[in-house]
Scaffold this motif. Structure first.
Motif, PDB file in Angstrom:
ATOM      1  N   SER A  28     -43.994  92.042   9.478  1.00 12.07           N
ATOM      2  CA  SER A  28     -42.866  91.843   8.571  1.00 12.07           C
ATOM      3  C   SER A  28     -42.710  93.070   7.684  1.00 12.07           C
ATOM      4  O   SER A  28     -43.630  93.880   7.534  1.00 12.07           O
ATOM      5  N   ILE A  29     -41.515  93.197   7.110  1.00 11.70           N
ATOM      6  CA  ILE A  29     -41.223  94.237   6.129  1.00 11.70           C
ATOM      7  C   ILE A  29     -40.471  93.576   4.985  1.00 11.70           C
ATOM      8  O   ILE A  29     -40.149  92.388   5.041  1.00 11.70           O
ATOM      9  N   THR A  30     -40.177  94.334   3.945  1.00  8.34           N
ATOM     10  CA  THR A  30     -39.272  93.853   2.902  1.00  8.34           C
ATOM     11  C   THR A  30     -38.032  94.739   2.885  1.00  8.34           C
ATOM     12  O   THR A  30     -37.997  95.816   3.493  1.00  8.34           O
ATOM     13  N   SER A  31     -37.037  94.302   2.156  1.00 11.48           N
ATOM     14  CA  SER A  31     -35.792  95.066   2.056  1.00 11.48           C
ATOM     15  C   SER A  31     -35.992  96.411   1.372  1.00 11.48           C
ATOM     16  O   SER A  31     -35.131  97.292   1.465  1.00 11.48           O
ATOM     17  N   THR A  32     -37.131  96.591   0.713  1.00  9.04           N
ATOM     18  CA  THR A  32     -37.436  97.876   0.076  1.00  9.04           C
ATOM     19  C   THR A  32     -37.360  99.023   1.081  1.00  9.04           C
ATOM     20  O   THR A  32     -36.982 100.150   0.725  1.00  9.04           O
ATOM     21  N   SER A  33     -37.703  98.743   2.332  1.00  9.26           N
ATOM     22  CA  SER A  33     -37.661  99.778   3.369  1.00  9.26           C
ATOM     23  C   SER A  33     -36.257 100.336   3.560  1.00  9.26           C
ATOM     24  O   SER A  33     -36.088 101.480   3.993  1.00  9.26           O
TER      25      SER A  33
ATOM     26  N   ALA B 251      -6.587 101.814  19.756  1.00  9.58           N
ATOM     27  CA  ALA B 251      -7.443 101.138  18.776  1.00  9.58           C
ATOM     28  C   ALA B 251      -8.878 101.059  19.268  1.00  9.58           C
ATOM     29  O   ALA B 251      -9.826 101.307  18.517  1.00  9.58           O
ATOM     30  N   LEU B 252      -9.052 100.707  20.555  1.00 13.83           N
ATOM     31  CA  LEU B 252     -10.397 100.639  21.124  1.00 13.83           C
ATOM     32  C   LEU B 252     -11.057 102.007  21.123  1.00 13.83           C
ATOM     33  O   LEU B 252     -12.250 102.144  20.844  1.00 13.83           O
ATOM     34  N   SER B 253     -10.278 103.037  21.426  1.00 16.68           N
ATOM     35  CA  SER B 253     -10.811 104.398  21.431  1.00 16.68           C
ATOM     36  C   SER B 253     -11.265 104.806  20.040  1.00 16.68           C
ATOM     37  O   SER B 253     -12.314 105.425  19.860  1.00 16.68           O
ATOM     38  N   MET B 254     -10.477 104.447  19.023  1.00 18.35           N
ATOM     39  CA  MET B 254     -10.837 104.778  17.642  1.00 18.35           C
ATOM     40  C   MET B 254     -12.121 104.077  17.230  1.00 18.35           C
ATOM     41  O   MET B 254     -12.981 104.665  16.576  1.00 18.35           O
ATOM     42  N   CYS B 255     -12.272 102.784  17.625  1.00 19.27           N
ATOM     43  CA  CYS B 255     -13.487 102.037  17.297  1.00 19.27           C
ATOM     44  C   CYS B 255     -14.708 102.684  17.926  1.00 19.27           C
ATOM     45  O   CYS B 255     -15.756 102.826  17.299  1.00 19.27           O
ATOM     46  N   THR B 256     -14.567 103.091  19.203  1.00 18.80           N
ATOM     47  CA  THR B 256     -15.674 103.743  19.900  1.00 18.80           C
ATOM     48  C   THR B 256     -16.036 105.050  19.226  1.00 18.80           C
ATOM     49  O   THR B 256     -17.207 105.374  19.025  1.00 18.80           O
ATOM     50  N   THR B 257     -15.013 105.822  18.844  1.00 22.79           N
ATOM     51  CA  THR B 257     -15.250 107.101  18.181  1.00 22.79           C
ATOM     52  C   THR B 257     -15.977 106.911  16.864  1.00 22.79           C
ATOM     53  O   THR B 257     -16.928 107.631  16.539  1.00 22.79           O
ATOM     54  N   LEU B 258     -15.550 105.917  16.081  1.00 23.23           N
ATOM     55  CA  LEU B 258     -16.190 105.651  14.797  1.00 23.23           C
ATOM     56  C   LEU B 258     -17.643 105.256  14.981  1.00 23.23           C
ATOM     57  O   LEU B 258     -18.514 105.661  14.211  1.00 23.23           O
ATOM     58  N   PHE B 259     -17.928 104.445  16.024  1.00 20.23           N
ATOM     59  CA  PHE B 259     -19.309 104.033  16.276  1.00 20.23           C
ATOM     60  C   PHE B 259     -20.165 105.239  16.629  1.00 20.23           C
ATOM     61  O   PHE B 259     -21.275 105.399  16.127  1.00 20.23           O
ATOM     62  N   VAL B 260     -19.649 106.118  17.480  1.00 19.84           N
ATOM     63  CA  VAL B 260     -20.395 107.317  17.873  1.00 19.84           C
ATOM     64  C   VAL B 260     -20.657 108.205  16.669  1.00 19.84           C
ATOM     65  O   VAL B 260     -21.749 108.736  16.481  1.00 19.84           O
ATOM     66  N   ILE B 261     -19.643 108.363  15.802  1.00 19.92           N
ATOM     67  CA  ILE B 261     -19.813 109.170  14.591  1.00 19.92           C
ATOM     68  C   ILE B 261     -20.898 108.573  13.709  1.00 19.92           C
ATOM     69  O   ILE B 261     -21.755 109.269  13.172  1.00 19.92           O
ATOM     70  N   ASN B 262     -20.890 107.240  13.546  1.00 21.10           N
ATOM     71  CA  ASN B 262     -21.892 106.579  12.717  1.00 21.10           C
ATOM     72  C   ASN B 262     -23.290 106.800  13.271  1.00 21.10           C
ATOM     73  O   ASN B 262     -24.238 107.071  12.537  1.00 21.10           O
ATOM     74  N   MET B 263     -23.453 106.694  14.599  1.00 22.98           N
ATOM     75  CA  MET B 263     -24.749 106.923  15.222  1.00 22.98           C
ATOM     76  C   MET B 263     -25.197 108.373  15.041  1.00 22.98           C
ATOM     77  O   MET B 263     -26.371 108.665  14.860  1.00 22.98           O
ATOM     78  N   ALA B 264     -24.235 109.291  15.087  1.00 28.22           N
ATOM     79  CA  ALA B 264     -24.575 110.706  14.959  1.00 28.22           C
ATOM     80  C   ALA B 264     -25.139 111.030  13.580  1.00 28.22           C
ATOM     81  O   ALA B 264     -25.895 111.979  13.417  1.00 28.22           O
ATOM     82  N   HIS B 265     -24.757 110.228  12.576  1.00 25.94           N
ATOM     83  CA  HIS B 265     -25.229 110.465  11.217  1.00 25.94           C
ATOM     84  C   HIS B 265     -26.547 109.749  10.920  1.00 25.94           C
ATOM     85  O   HIS B 265     -27.027 109.782   9.799  1.00 25.94           O
ATOM     86  N   SER B 266     -27.117 109.084  11.912  1.00 27.06           N
ATOM     87  CA  SER B 266     -28.349 108.337  11.671  1.00 27.06           C
ATOM     88  C   SER B 266     -29.526 109.286  11.524  1.00 27.06           C
ATOM     89  O   SER B 266     -29.496 110.427  11.980  1.00 27.06           O
ATOM     90  N   GLU B 267     -30.563 108.793  10.883  1.00 30.66           N
ATOM     91  CA  GLU B 267     -31.763 109.595  10.674  1.00 30.66           C
ATOM     92  C   GLU B 267     -32.977 108.685  10.737  1.00 30.66           C
ATOM     93  O   GLU B 267     -32.849 107.451  10.663  1.00 30.66           O
ATOM     94  N   PRO B 268     -34.167 109.242  10.894  1.00 31.44           N
ATOM     95  CA  PRO B 268     -35.363 108.399  10.961  1.00 31.44           C
ATOM     96  C   PRO B 268     -35.563 107.613   9.661  1.00 31.44           C
ATOM     97  O   PRO B 268     -35.252 108.093   8.574  1.00 31.44           O
ATOM     98  N   ILE B 269     -36.061 106.392   9.798  1.00 30.06           N
ATOM     99  CA  ILE B 269     -36.412 105.587   8.631  1.00 30.06           C
ATOM    100  C   ILE B 269     -37.890 105.219   8.734  1.00 30.06           C
ATOM    101  O   ILE B 269     -38.404 104.967   9.821  1.00 30.06           O
ATOM    102  N   THR B 270     -38.563 105.230   7.609  1.00 32.31           N
ATOM    103  CA  THR B 270     -39.971 104.843   7.569  1.00 32.31           C
ATOM    104  C   THR B 270     -40.085 103.489   6.898  1.00 32.31           C
ATOM    105  O   THR B 270     -39.594 103.295   5.784  1.00 32.31           O
ATOM    106  N   ILE B 271     -40.695 102.547   7.599  1.00 32.94           N
ATOM    107  CA  ILE B 271     -40.838 101.194   7.076  1.00 32.94           C
ATOM    108  C   ILE B 271     -42.316 100.855   6.926  1.00 32.94           C
ATOM    109  O   ILE B 271     -43.150 101.304   7.707  1.00 32.94           O
ATOM    110  N   LYS B 272     -42.617 100.083   5.899  1.00 37.22           N
ATOM    111  CA  LYS B 272     -43.994  99.639   5.672  1.00 37.22           C
ATOM    112  C   LYS B 272     -44.131  98.221   6.217  1.00 37.22           C
ATOM    113  O   LYS B 272     -43.514  97.287   5.704  1.00 37.22           O
TER     114      LYS B 272
END
Length: 292
Positions: free
Chosen positions: A273-278, A7-28
């Motif tokens: 500060s930012i707003t949730s629009t970002s 179970a712990l291994s699966m949680c770690t794997t899911l977290f790594v997969i989620n991070m791998a799908h991340s991309e840059p975000i631009t905030i105002k």
């Protein structure tokens, strides 16, 4: 034991997969800067900043299930649904979510999200964390060398109800409307645990939201003052916060104007500060009773 390890291994794997799908975000971002032409006066400055989502954490402060001040509790309940939407989108983009319902983390004892915070390897912060205590956690008091007094008087604890209510610990957990992803999120109200998580997941940027800005969002050990002091890039999501402010106290403006004044205090002395629009690409959240 094998099942637990799997179970712990699966949680770690899911977290790594989620991070791998991340991309840059631009905030105002919005900050308050001293005007070069009007002595002692500030003007709003907006900038665009690009962050890696995988290096960004969202920290949700004290969005409890109840509050001794009924109006404060109603505003939390009203804000919780749109906040949950923001959190889900942030998570989907690859940001790390930390839930910080102060003094109620024992409610989550034994859960994967709570254990994720407890079990993060110890790291030494670049500066000592505050050891002062207030309201069940460590506390970062106002820094007289960095900031002026708050622009509102919250000495009466800031309840804006017509009737007076006794101060009590009415909360037992985070409001259920805000979902916790046990496979990806963490739960803590402890400054060192939070720092350990930020180090473990290589977090450089922190988005703060929750309540109440003039008290816990600034002062808690996972709040703005602490995050700035340990060197993180910090922003406040200003449409996802509220204050404990009673319009019967200085400066005698309505509740939401009082909140805006505290937001500008943060923008002057602590972080943009930012707003949730970002995150959502939609209009910022506005409380239904806010007619500004």
């Amino acid at each position: 034991m094998k099942i637990i390890r799997l179970a712990l291994s699966m949680c770690t794997t899911l977290f790594v997969i989620n991070m791998a799908h991340s991309e840059p975000i631009t905030i105002k971002t919005r900050s308050q800067m001293l005007s070069a032409i009007s002595a002692g006066k500030y003007k709003s400055i907006e900038n665009e900043v690009t962050w890696e989502a995988s290096k960004t954490a969202v920290i949700i402060v004290d969005m409890w299930d109840d509050h001794w001040c009924p109006n404060a509790a109603k505003r939390v309940a009203e804000m919780a649904k749109p906040m949950n939407k923001v959190i889900k989108l942030a998570r989907d983009k690859g940001m790390f979510i930390i839930h910080a319902p102060s003094s109620t983390v024992d409610f989550y004892k034994g859960t994967p999200a709570r254990n994720r915070a407890i079990n993060a390897p110890n790291s030494k912060p670049p500066k000592p964390l505050s050891k002062d205590v207030r309201w069940g956690t460590n506390w970062c008091w106002p820094d007289k060398f960095r900031e002026t007094e708050l622009p509102i008087d919250d000495s009466d604890m800031g309840c804006d109800c017509e009737e007076e209510f006794p101060i009590r610990e009415a909360w037992s957990r985070q409001i259920e409307t805000i979902e916790i992803d046990e496979q990806l999120d963490a739960i803590t109200d402890n400054g060192l645990e939070a720092y350990n998580l930020l180090v473990k997941y290589k977090i450089e940027n922190v988005i703060l939201m929750g309540v109440h800005l003039n008290m816990c969002v600034l002062g808690r050990p996972v709040g703005i003052r602490q995050m700035v002091n340990i060197g993180k890039n910090v922003v406040l999501m200003r449409d996802m916060t509220d204050t404990m402010y009673n319009p019967k106290k200085r400066p005698f403006v309505n509740h939401f104007e009082g909140t805006d004044l505290v937001v500008k205090h943060v923008e002057k002395f602590w972080c943009p500060s930012i707003t949730s629009t970002s995150i959502t690409g939609q209009d910022p959240f506005v409380f239904k009773n806010n007619s500004q």
